[in-house]
Design an enzyme around this catalytic site. Sequence first.
Site, short mmCIF file in Angstrom:
data_model
loop_
_atom_site.label_atom_id
_atom_site.label_comp_id
_atom_site.label_asym_id
_atom_site.label_seq_id
_atom_site.Cartn_x
_atom_site.Cartn_y
_atom_site.Cartn_z
N CYS A 387 -34.66 14.54 -0.88
CA CYS A 387 -35.26 15.85 -0.66
C CYS A 387 -36.68 15.71 -0.11
O CYS A 387 -36.87 15.39 1.05
CB CYS A 387 -35.20 16.67 -1.94
SG CYS A 387 -35.53 18.43 -1.71
N HIS A 523 -29.36 16.42 -3.17
CA HIS A 523 -29.66 15.73 -4.43
C HIS A 523 -28.42 15.03 -4.94
O HIS A 523 -27.71 15.54 -5.84
CB HIS A 523 -30.17 16.73 -5.47
CG HIS A 523 -31.55 17.24 -5.20
ND1 HIS A 523 -32.68 16.64 -5.71
CD2 HIS A 523 -31.98 18.29 -4.46
CE1 HIS A 523 -33.75 17.30 -5.30
NE2 HIS A 523 -33.36 18.30 -4.54
N GLU A 525 -28.08 12.70 -6.94
CA GLU A 525 -28.15 12.32 -8.36
C GLU A 525 -27.35 13.27 -9.25
O GLU A 525 -26.92 12.89 -10.35
CB GLU A 525 -29.60 12.25 -8.84
CG GLU A 525 -30.33 13.58 -8.90
CD GLU A 525 -31.08 13.95 -7.62
OE1 GLU A 525 -32.05 14.74 -7.68
OE2 GLU A 525 -30.67 13.44 -6.56
#
Length: 564
Positions: A387, A523, A525
């Site tokens: 990001c 993102h 993750e």
Amino acid sequence: MTSPESQTPIVFVTGGVVSSLGKGIAAASLAAILEARGLKVTMMKLDPYLNVDPGTMSPFQHGEVYVTDDGAETDLDLGHYERFVNTRLSGLNSITTGKIYDSVLRKERRGDYLGGTVQVIPHVTDEIKRCIDAATEGYDVALVEIGGTVGDIESLPFLEAIRQLRIERGSDKAMFLHLTLIPYIRVAGELKTKPTQHSVKELRGIGIQPDVLLCRSEVPLPDGERRKIALFTNVPEKAVISVVDLDNIHKIPRWLHGQRLDQLVVDQLQLGGKTGEANLSEWDAVVDAAERPIDEVTIGIVGKYVDHKDAYKSVGEALKHGGIRQRTRVNLKWLESEDIERDGAAKVLAGVDGVLVPGGFGDRGFEGKVMTAQFAREQKLPYFGICYGMQAAVVDAARNLAGLEGANSTENDKQAAHPVIGLITEWRTSSGEVERRTEDSDLGGTMRLGLQQQRIRPGTLAHRLYGKDVVGERHRHRYEFNNHYRAPLEDVGLVFSAKSADDTLVEMVEWPNHPWFLGCQAHPEFLSTPRSGHPLFIGFVRAAREHKAGGRLLNDSSVNEVAA
């Protein structure tokens, strides 16, 4: 309300004495065991704060904002849930007092209550129960965590609602687990049960008798203390469960299963006809890989909230997952981006095998992130920008390679000479000209949120990692790469390795003449789990291993060797 026949059995998880005891991890671990027994499980968080969601809350105060497929900005506990169970959650699974009151007041304004006086009971509690029904319908069992601790004024409507649900559904459809603290006085070598006794007394005072106690302590609970707690709390001795501090959270499912917690739930909720024996082999494999590594790397995380690591909870977990997949211990070195601005990247990043720059908002520390991207690019250090980290890499390329003096994000400089990053409304116009106007909206109102598809360019690092032409990743950001600068950045070698499904937005960038340098706008993750990892994090950790080995390519078969 759903009919009694279709009502999902629910385990309500409450906490007492102090906050941050680990209700989320305990609930997720129990859910993992129930899932391992063949049950279809979902989870839910009820948060007592008045914010509608945590989207505008400070990371220092609240920690990470977790994002689901449907774009809901939720509590970080939903990240724990999704990392422990295979169910993909949504905004239905994260409820706040703010959401409840917002819904109730909208109904009042529409006249849904027919002019009646709107009250906490029954209107607020009925809305809470409606939300619980909506989130849990269609599953074999649900676990619902109530945030905060017993005695908090803000939690009372939630506790009252679940008290009512127990009465309405019966003990075979709703049960209560209460997590409480057993302090260990080290100098005296004693465990103190009084806080637990008072916590349960407080809970019983509002009409809730726990069925199971999860007793958190530094050391295992001796049988004598277990019997004492059972006597004073009116909980069966076998339902007083010792929850000790473990060095690896992935050991908790096995620990709880060893005390037959899952069997207590199966018996009370009459789920025996749907379950088999718990198969925890996946969790055993995860623990084994973490405890018997073949390699070790140090990853520098350059952020702006590193004093409160929960702000990057999913990033830290995903890095560890990437290591687990190749039996590599990942040591996290938390680095403040402002320190890089003051002391320089070479000094601050000394000794790391790779560097990750995570997301964030605002101009504080951004120049340190840009300096990090430049240092990693020039020194051939594995770099992963997520990001804001991708945007920092773009700014570095624009300033230091493309000669675009004053290049910046309009988030930090509205009058940047070269706004290579900006709101779509600032650069996308029918004439193709850069339009200088700001976005007036609620914070988060212009966010790109949730799971979105992106097309991966063949022949790129990203394509090799994913092994797919199209992937879906979750997003949470307002600013985008400015398409007007594609050509000058491509001219200096920057590769746009992924774009949005409609080809209008840049999703990933990379340097092809670098051992491993990748930035992504999404993102990833949020989609990493200990049992499967994520392709980008697995690849990044492997690149860090190769960097540590002096650039030597690894030929071992460790990647993804842990049973998935």
